[in-house]
Design an enzyme around this catalytic site. Structure first.
Site: not given
Ligand SMILES: Nc1ncnc2c1ncn2[C@@H]1O[C@H](COP(=O)(O)OP(=O)(O)OP(=O)(O)O)[C@@H](O)[C@H]1O
Ligand SMILES: O=P(O)(O)OC[C@H]1O[C@](O)(CO)[C@@H](O)[C@@H]1O
Ligand SMILES: [Mg+2]
Length: 478
Positions: A101, A164, A224, A226, A269, A325, A381
């Site tokens: 995100g 994502r 992040t 969050d 969030m 949320e 954000r």
């Molecule tokens: N366990 C995992 N192993 C490999 N790749 C992963 C894994 N979990 C998530 N990813 C990859 O990492 C990328 C981002 O993951 P995700 O959408 O969960 O966001 P995030 O990095 O956790 O950020 P946010 O703070 O927005 O949640 C995606 O392209 C997803 O496919």
């Molecule tokens: O709508 P999107 O892009 O999936 O993102 C929402 C999520 O991303 C975050 O900002 C970060 O994980 C969460 O708080 C929220 O649930």
């Protein structure tokens, strides 16, 4: 005692219970790597600084509140430039990718990686990967120059795009490996900016690179909104988000104050961690109730939310509720849907709670209320980072570049107790940082809002259960 090592972390013990949780280095699996004097040695801006280069033995403690008999405990390698670097500026190719995100400050991190590589280390081949992980193998890349990125920190979002899902380790590493096709030895650095999911992805990319024996440093910058990443003091963009949330809370307060029995509800969030809601509440002082995922609440009966709202309206004539949320999801019908990365999709608790409150007062016929629901989540954000986050992002990016140039790999840069460090991926991905409701900060919030703790009912045990989870990073909450 000797040091222990696995692919992700090298544990080096010392005296009096000292433990260095060290990050991997390219020389752990590639022998005879050439080193070069750090170009910063002749940089006029830095050469005058006493002790600009970080001593090889410098480390930063994870816990700084100690007793006289406490063992020295876990330490992380201090971030910063080293006297020797493992990449010749002309040979190295750097890639930058942003995933997950949005978060204020992403562009600042991108800008500073590009600027540091060029101005500090003379690295000019820097590629931006378009649209997150899948951009490595299915999209075009962008040549990033200091000029191109010069103004981007003033914009929200990420100039590289993000996504994502789409993580395919083999295809990503193939694509990195293929970029070195014209060189005898691929010399590359991959900068990965993202949250817990992204850094899990970065860890497996690093492991695959290591298995293939490639001279590619993998550096993460934790992101992040969050603030749910453990070990680090706070994540970049969090400060900006809390500041921006004040505008929504102010609006809710003005609306509530201007109506008879006015209620303002603001959703912020925080999927699993209520830090934004907690800090926005503490900063504002206009909030009468803050609901977070870590503290289950209930509506009906003694000590419940309805009773508290009635009391507040009788006493003050208006009130403001901030809800994260992820709060109260156990009270809503589960959605059973996931996003492309496998994150559970949540119900809109702000809308739900607003409806429940309206229904409650309509049924009661005791009090007529005016409720306004404000959902500023994406506004919070999508903005550029504030001044403090800009400086923070700049230093995180510089640390990542210094670390990669020094040959470290499989690490994220991160602030620990006010010092920049290199943290092994597994420490960042092993758990989530959560608000600890038995900790001082939550007590401060309860005493500032005077809201019920919601611990007096059957959900008290559920509340405590939620927080016995190994995921809690208690030291960072005080
Ligand atoms: N366990 C995992 N192993 C490999 N790749 C992963 C894994 N979990 C998530 N990813 C990859 O990492 C990328 C981002 O993951 P995700 O959408 O969960 O966001 P995030 O990095 O956790 O950020 P946010 O703070 O927005 O949640 C995606 O392209 C997803 O496919
Ligand atoms: O709508 P999107 O892009 O999936 O993102 C929402 C999520 O991303 C975050 O900002 C970060 O994980 C969460 O708080 C929220 O649930
Ligand atoms: Mg995540």
């Amino acid at each position: 005692m000797g040091s222990q090592s696995n692919f992700q972390m090298k544990v080096v013990p010392g005296e009096f219970g000292y433990v260095l949780q060290d990050v991997p280095h390219l020389s752990d699996y590639i022998s005879d790597l050439q080193t070069y004097p750090n170009p910063l040695r002749s940089n006029p801006a830095y050469s005058v600084v006493k002790q600009y280069f970080v001593d090889m033995d410098d480390s930063v403690p994870e816990k700084i509140v100690v007793h006289k008999d406490t063992p020295r405990g876990v330490h992380f390698r201090r971030a910063g430039p080293r006297q020797q670097v493992y990449f010749a500026s002309d040979d190295v190719l750097a890639c930058i990718v942003t995933c997950g995100g949005l978060c204020p400050g992403l562009n600042t991190v991108i800008r500073e990686i590009v600027h540091s590589l060029d101005y500090m280390y003379g690295v000019t081949k820097v590629l931006g990967i378009d649209g997150g992980y899948r951009g490595f193998y299915s999209k075009n890349t962008i040549n990033l120059t200091p000029k191109l990125v010069n103004d981007i920190h003033k914009r929200g979002g990420t100039i590289l795009g993000t996504s994502r899902g789409g993580h395919d380790t083999m295809k990503i590493v193939d694509s990195i490996q293929d970029r070195g096709i014209n060189q005898a030895l691929l010399l590359a650095q991959v900068y990965i900016i993202g949250g817990d999911g992204t850094l899990n992805g970065a860890a497996v990319i690093y492991e695959e690179i290591r298995k293939r024996g490639l001279c590619v440093a993998v550096a993460g910058v934790p992101k992040t909104i969050d603030n749910d990443i453990p070990v680090i003091d706070r994540s970049f963009g969090f400060d900006t988000a809390v500041e921006e949330a004040q505008r929504a809370i102010n609006a809710a307060h003005v609306e509530a104050q201007s109506a008879e029995n006015g209620i303002g509800v603001v959703k912020l969030m925080g999927r699993y961690s209520g830090f934004i809601a907690m800090y926005a509440t503490l900063a504002s002082r206009d909030v009468d109730c803050c609901l977070i995922p870590e503290s289950p609440f209930y509506l009906e009966g003694k000590g419940g939310l309805y009773e508290y709202i009635e009391k507040k309206l009788k006493d003050n004539g208006h009130m403001v509720i901030v809800v994260a949320e992820g709060a109260g999801q156990e009270l809503l019908a589960a959605k059973n849907e996931e996003d492309a990365s496998g994150n559970k999709l949540l119900q809109d608790v702000g809308l739900w709670i607003s409806q429940r409150i309206k229904e409650h007062f309509a049924k009661q016929d005791k009090m007529s209320i005016t409720l306004k629901y404000i959902d500023p989540t994406y506004m919070i954000r999508a903005i550029p980072s504030n001044a403090s986050d800009n400086v923070y992002c700049t230093l995180l990016a510089q640390s990542a570049v210094h670390g990669a140039m020094a040959g470290y790999t499989g690490f994220t840069s991160g602030l620990v107790n006010g010092r920049h460090t290199y943290i092994p991926f597994n420490r960042i991905t092993e758990k989530q940082n959560k608000v600890v409701i038995t900790d001082r900060m939550w007590a401060r919030l309860l005493s500032s809002t005077n809201q019920p703790s919601f611990l007096g009912s059957k959900c008290a045990s559920a509340g405590n259960a939620g927080n016995t989870d190994a995921s809690i990073n208690a030291t960072k909450n005080t």
